[in-house]
Design an enzyme around this catalytic site. Structure first.
Site, PDB file in Angstrom:
ATOM      1  CB  CYS A  26      -0.985  -0.062   1.163  1.00 27.79           C
ATOM      2  SG  CYS A  26      -2.411   1.000   0.914  1.00 27.79           S
ATOM      3  CG  HIS A  67      -3.401  -3.620   3.443  1.00 26.59           C
ATOM      4  ND1 HIS A  67      -2.332  -3.207   4.199  1.00 26.59           N
ATOM      5  CD2 HIS A  67      -4.016  -2.492   3.033  1.00 26.59           C
ATOM      6  CE1 HIS A  67      -2.308  -1.889   4.260  1.00 26.59           C
ATOM      7  NE2 HIS A  67      -3.319  -1.429   3.553  1.00 26.59           N
ATOM      8  CD  GLU A  93      -1.136  -6.475   5.294  1.00 26.97           C
ATOM      9  OE1 GLU A  93      -0.912  -6.717   4.094  1.00 26.97           O
ATOM     10  OE2 GLU A  93      -1.201  -5.315   5.747  1.00 26.97           O
TER      11      GLU A  93
HETATM   12  N1  GLN Z   1      -1.777   6.685   3.127  1.00 27.24           N
HETATM   13  C1  GLN Z   1      -1.938   5.957   1.920  1.00 27.24           C
HETATM   14  C2  GLN Z   1      -3.317   6.139   1.319  1.00 27.24           C
HETATM   15  O1  GLN Z   1      -4.230   6.552   1.994  1.00 27.24           O
HETATM   16  C3  GLN Z   1      -1.652   4.474   2.132  1.00 27.24           C
HETATM   17  C4  GLN Z   1      -2.577   3.810   3.089  1.00 27.24           C
HETATM   18  C5  GLN Z   1      -2.088   2.461   3.535  1.00 27.24           C
HETATM   19  O2  GLN Z   1      -0.914   2.156   3.439  1.00 27.24           O
HETATM   20  N2  GLN Z   1      -2.988   1.631   4.066  1.00 27.24           N
HETATM   21  O3  GLN Z   1      -3.496   5.863   0.156  1.00 27.24           O
END
Ligand code: GLN
Length: 538
Positions: free
Chosen positions: A380, A513, A515
């Site tokens: 992400c 994600h 995970e």
């Molecule tokens: N801050 C980034 C976004 O909002 C990544 C968010 C994250 O890593 N879950 O896109």
């Protein structure tokens, strides 16, 4: 109708209610029953989405886009049942539902009170969206005696009356401490905690005693006598070396047998502990290991990356390796120290994150991984940082940045314009940060002959998201010309989902994600592949 098992805690928090509930779920499943797990959280936040991971650990995201308590991650990992929005509720959500109803005049002029209106809403949650389950296990957050948990305890008391005591079982998890100075095991805290529970109308049917060392029979007898619980239902849970031992240890204590006995139902088959024994053995016995650096903002609190730590361990299990996690605080990571700090690692991981702090250290660490051909996984925020690094150093867009933290500069990462155009509310404002993200499971299409396609062995994948910002697709060609491929896209080809480097042994960034979907008995392919690459690195 489902039978309900309520799990409360006493004496202190962090005794492992979540893990106990999850292990019981597995055992009942392996006896042939269908199980569902739920968590009732007493805090006032409407959901944990806006809570700092320092406060409450990781926010676990479900397929259907709920930001939930991290215990739901335990539930999924142990039971394999995909959690839903309807499986986690907080006091904040309950009150906001009740107050909304009140404002609409739906209480028809009545005085709105904790009993019955709040408790009724809690009971509704417990029952809602269940049908074919044989058992619903409901964990109550916090401990008995907390002011906040009182309405929940009252609600489950009423609920058991409503459905009949034979359909509801109360499990109370307490601490049985060992005092080193006097070399004694103490049952008094448990007695007091049960007394507290009884004073609000609940007699536990099973007591699970968390202890550092085995509890002698005479102490169990004491607990049984003072707490009015059958000796067979005084179950011990002694600290395990790995959490994968928990289902084995509860089975040894016959927790599942006692639960079935309580409900007077027969086991459909004998429980299957082989998979847990297998992975416990790997986790405890393997001599070989790899060092993986996690560079993030919340590394000091272990639970902040709970699912990630677990997923990496699962990747280790599938490679017969122990994964040593080297946690590096990105805010303290000086660019000059990077080489020294990363010289002994075989893989570098940048997890999800928010805000500007610590970005420069992360970007530099990514450059180090790219140039030195060290396996790299960006999740992400980690993928977004990899894009910025590549844009700055390879595409020579020196001012490349994200609009999340820089007002000026070239915004290669920005808010989801496509979504805004389609009229859906996605943009968070200062006033309303809760529930404004791209959340939950979305499809991605993987490019033919890419590394990621090889890893997933599928063209279409579904992964969970939690972010507001996206990589701007209009840069795709520029990146690809220089060897950074957009190897996964949203089905409409507008949102980059996965990036990978061509001339690198293993360099992947994902906007989602992975995970959240890794399970100890079924490790996620991306983590298995990452750890394998780390193993081959040295
Ligand atoms: N801050 C980034 C976004 O909002 C990544 C968010 C994250 O890593 N879950 O896109």
């Amino acid at each position: 109708m489902a039978r309900y098992i309520f799990v409360t805690g006493g004496v202190v928090s962090s005794l492992g209610k979540g893990l106990s509930s999850a292990s019981l779920a597995y055992l009942l499943q392996s006896r042939g029953y269908k199980v569902r797990l739920r968590k009732l959280d007493p805090y006032l936040n409407v959901d944990p989405g806006t809570m700092s991971p320092f406060q409450h650990g990781e926010v676990f995201v479900t397929d259907d886009g709920a930001e939930t308590d991290l215990d739901l991650g335990h539930y999924e990992r142990f039971s394999g049942v995909t959690a839903k929005k309807t499986d986690n509720i907080t006091t904040g959500k309950i009150y906001s539902d009740v107050l909304r109803k009140e404002r609409k005049g739906q209480y028809l002029g009545k005085t709105v009170q904790v009993i019955p209106h709040i408790t009724d809403r809690i009971k509704e949650f417990i029952k809602h969206d269940t049908s074919k389950e044989d058992f619903v296990i409901c964990e109550i957050g916090g401990i008995v005696g907390d002011i906040e948990s009182l309405p929940f305890v009252e609600a489950i008391r009423q609920f058991s009356n409503d459905i009949g005591k034979k359909n509801a079982l109360f499990i109370h998890l307490t601490l049985v401490p060992y005092l080193k100075a006097s070399d004694e095991i103490k049952t008094k805290p448990t007695q007091h905690s049960v007394k507290e529970l009884r004073s609000i109308g609940i007699q536990p049917d099973i007591i699970i005693c968390r202890s550092e060392r085995p509890i002698p029979l005479e102490h169990r007898k004491k607990i049984s006598l003072f707490c009015n619980v059958d000796i067979k239902n005084v179950i011990e849970t002694v600290d395990v070396k790995t959490i994968y031992e928990a289902p084995i240890s509860f089975a040894k204590e016959k927790l599942d047998v006692q639960v079935l006995n309580y409900f007077k139902i027969k086991s459909k088959k004998s429980n299957n502990l082989t998979p847990w024994k297998r992975i416990t053995k790997i986790t405890l016995n393997t001599k070989r290991h790899v060092n993986i650096a996690i560079i993030g903002k919340y590394v000091e609190l272990k639970d902040a990356y709970k699912s990630l730590d677990e997923a990496l361990t699962h990747g280790g299990i599938s490679n017969n390796l122990k994964v040593n996690l080297i946690r590096i605080d990105s805010e303290k990571l000086k660019v000059s120290e990077i080489k020294n700090k990363l010289k002994n690692v075989s893989g570098i991981l940048i997890p999800g994150g928010f805000g500007k702090r610590g970005t420069e250290g992360k970007i530099e660490a990514i450059r180090y991984a790219r140039v030195n051909k060290i396996p790299f996984l960006g999740i992400c925020y980690g993928m977004q940082m990899a894009i910025i690094e590549f844009a700055r150093n390879q595409l020579k867009i020196k001012k490349a940045t994200s609009s999340e933290f820089d007002k000026v500069g070239v915004h290669i990462i920005g808010l989801m314009h496509e979504w805004e155009k389609s009229g859906r509310k996605v943009k968070g404002t200062d006033k309303d940060l809760g529930g404004t993200m791209r959340l939950g499971s979305y499809n991605a299409i993987l490019k033919d002959k890419s590394k990621i396609r090889d890893i997933y062995k599928s063209r279409l994948i579904k992964e969970r998201h939690r972010h507001r910002y996206e990589v701007d697709i209009s840069y795709k060609e520029k990146f690809e010309k220089k060897g950074l491929i957009f190897s996964g896209l949203s089905p409409d080809h507008k949102l980059p989902e996965i990036i990978e480097l061509k001339n690198h042994p293993w360099f992947i960034g994902v906007q989602f994600h992975p995970e959240f979907k890794s399970r100890p008995l079924n490790p996620h392919p991306l983590f298995s592949s990452f750890i394998k690459a780390a193993k081959n690195h040295r």
